[in-house]
Design a protein around this motif. Structure first.
Motif, short mmCIF file in Angstrom:
data_model
loop_
_atom_site.label_atom_id
_atom_site.label_comp_id
_atom_site.label_asym_id
_atom_site.label_seq_id
_atom_site.Cartn_x
_atom_site.Cartn_y
_atom_site.Cartn_z
N ASP A 298 0.83 -1.24 -0.07
CA ASP A 298 0.02 -0.18 -0.05
C ASP A 298 0.79 1.32 -0.03
O ASP A 298 0.45 2.39 -0.24
N LEU A 299 2.04 1.17 0.54
CA LEU A 299 3.02 2.37 0.44
C LEU A 299 4.25 2.04 -0.03
O LEU A 299 5.35 1.97 0.42
N LYS A 300 4.23 1.92 -1.33
CA LYS A 300 5.41 1.38 -1.96
C LYS A 300 6.68 2.01 -1.99
O LYS A 300 7.73 1.52 -2.10
N ASP A 301 6.46 3.29 -1.86
CA ASP A 301 7.49 4.25 -1.76
C ASP A 301 8.21 4.49 -0.34
O ASP A 301 9.32 5.00 -0.14
N LEU A 302 7.67 3.97 0.59
CA LEU A 302 8.20 3.98 1.85
C LEU A 302 9.28 3.00 2.25
O LEU A 302 9.12 1.51 2.06
N PRO A 303 10.41 3.40 2.49
CA PRO A 303 11.45 2.43 2.62
C PRO A 303 11.41 1.50 3.96
O PRO A 303 10.66 1.84 4.87
N THR A 304 11.94 0.69 4.03
CA THR A 304 12.18 -0.38 5.31
C THR A 304 13.18 0.14 6.01
O THR A 304 14.02 0.88 5.66
N MET A 305 13.07 -0.03 7.59
CA MET A 305 14.13 0.30 8.22
C MET A 305 15.44 -0.14 8.04
O MET A 305 16.44 0.49 8.20
N ALA A 306 15.39 -1.46 7.53
CA ALA A 306 16.79 -1.96 7.25
C ALA A 306 17.34 -1.38 6.06
O ALA A 306 18.48 -1.00 5.97
N GLU A 307 16.42 -0.79 5.05
CA GLU A 307 17.04 -0.18 3.77
C GLU A 307 17.54 1.23 4.21
O GLU A 307 18.50 1.58 3.61
N ALA A 308 17.08 1.75 5.55
CA ALA A 308 17.29 2.98 5.76
C ALA A 308 18.73 2.85 6.69
O ALA A 308 18.94 3.87 7.24
N GLY A 309 19.23 2.08 6.54
CA GLY A 309 20.56 1.79 7.19
C GLY A 309 20.38 1.23 8.74
O GLY A 309 21.37 1.42 9.54
N LEU A 310 19.28 0.68 9.12
CA LEU A 310 19.21 -0.07 10.47
C LEU A 310 19.08 -1.68 10.17
O LEU A 310 18.02 -2.08 9.88
N PRO A 311 20.35 -2.27 9.71
CA PRO A 311 20.23 -3.72 9.25
C PRO A 311 19.65 -4.46 10.11
O PRO A 311 19.68 -4.50 11.29
N GLY A 312 18.90 -5.53 9.72
CA GLY A 312 18.29 -6.59 10.36
C GLY A 312 16.93 -6.04 11.10
O GLY A 312 16.41 -6.71 11.73
#
Ligand code: MLT
Length: 326
Positions: A231-245
């Protein structure tokens, strides 16, 4: 040959079994109370009201919702653990029931022994949201803002062990910062304060975040699942944002007190299954961006097994992070 004692035991067990099945046949013959451990208007409350209404229609009795608040959801769990196991007091709870087993060393109940699972309800991510007036526009800017302003940044949370609190703890431990958490009795009131600008950040279930995000009243920064949301395809994941895992996924389940007769659990489980096929419920789950567990793996046994494995999982995460606060 059975001894006298043996025969007495068998007769007693048979009459108890008979009483349990008579109780189940007549069940439910009055209204049922569904305990919600967090404030009205929040995500757990919304899910409870939705399935409670549908299950009540199936069972032919009203299911009333009672918000029993405090201590990160453990007050409610303590009440339900002590309730009569007759099917008239049930509870919806989420991952905090499992995390609470380690975070609260003086619980009045044994988390893996006190409840009989009825079924797994739904599962969905959390979203890290900021108030509209924050200068940060991306997750990178938001994390930089948290790092540089850690003395004055405020994050809402629903008490130790709640999903929002665990999300805040994970962010702080990965960034190596200390932020003040403003504690609420649920993320319903916390979300009101985020929209009103009284707090800076709230990591909340998609269930409570989606309508505000769509209405443009808050700023979403990142999602806590390992995959992006459809539903929010443009919203990055926390992992993608530099918080691995970084992964935090919410799951709700329904419980009765341990000792509730199996035929009553079966009736409740069947009513829950019917609710999870109810088009009205499914349409709201879509709005909430929350999903069902597979039909073959969400019954009473799967619920008990999941609670056990999550108690172990959170026990390890919390101990690795230094154990419960003294
Ligand atoms: C949480 O933080 O765990 C929940 O969002 C609490 C709630 O349902 O209000």
């Amino acid at each position: 040959m059975l001894s006298f004692l043996g025969r007495t035991f068998v007769a007693l067990a048979a009459s108890l079994g008979f009483a349990a099945s008579a109780l189940a046949q007549d069940y439910p013959n009055r209204q049922i109370t569904l305990i919600v451990p967090y404030a009205a208007g929040g995500p757990t409350d919304s899910i409870a009201r939705l399935i409670g209404e549908s299950m009540g229609n199936t069972l032919g009795q009203t299911i009333i919702i009672e918000n029993s608040l405090g201590a990160g959801g453990t007050t409610a769990a303590g009440r339900v653990a002590k309730a009569d196991p007759d099917g008239y007091m049930l509870m919806i709870h989420h991952l905090a029931l499992a995390a609470g087993a380690t975070l609260y060393p003086k619980l009045t109940y044994n988390t893996t022994e006190a409840f009989a699972g009825i079924g797994l309800v739904n599962s969905g991510p959390f979203i890290l949201n900021g108030k509209k007036g924050l200068p940060a526009n991306t997750i990178k800017e938001a994390l930089d803002y948290i790092r540089t302003n850690q003395e004055k940044v405020t994050m809402g949370g629903a008490g130790a062990g709640s999903g929002s609190n665990l999300c805040n703890m994970l962010i702080q431990s990965i960034l190596g910062v200390k932020i003040s958490e403003v504690s609420y009795r649920g993320t319903g009131p916390a979300m009101n304060d985020l929209v009103g600008g009284q707090i800076d950040f709230l990591c909340d279930q998609s269930t409570n975040s989606m309508s505000q995000i769509k209405g443009g009243t808050i700023k979403p920064y990142a999602v806590t699942s390992l995959e992006r949301m459809k539903d929010l395809k443009d919203l990055p994941t926390m992992a993608e944002a530099g918080l691995p895992g970084f992964e935090l996924v919410q799951w709700h389940a329904l419980y009765a007190p341990k000792g509730t007769p199996a035929p009553i659990i079966a009736k409740l489980s069947a009513a829950l299954e019917k609710a999870l096929a109810d088009p009205k419920v499914l349409a709201r789950f879509d709005d909430f961006a929350t999903v069902l567990f597979p039909a073959s793996a969400r019954g009473p046994a799967a619920t008990d097994a999941r609670l056990k494995s999550e108690v172990a999982l959170w026990g390890k995460v919390i101990k690795d992070a230094g154990g419960p606060a003294k």
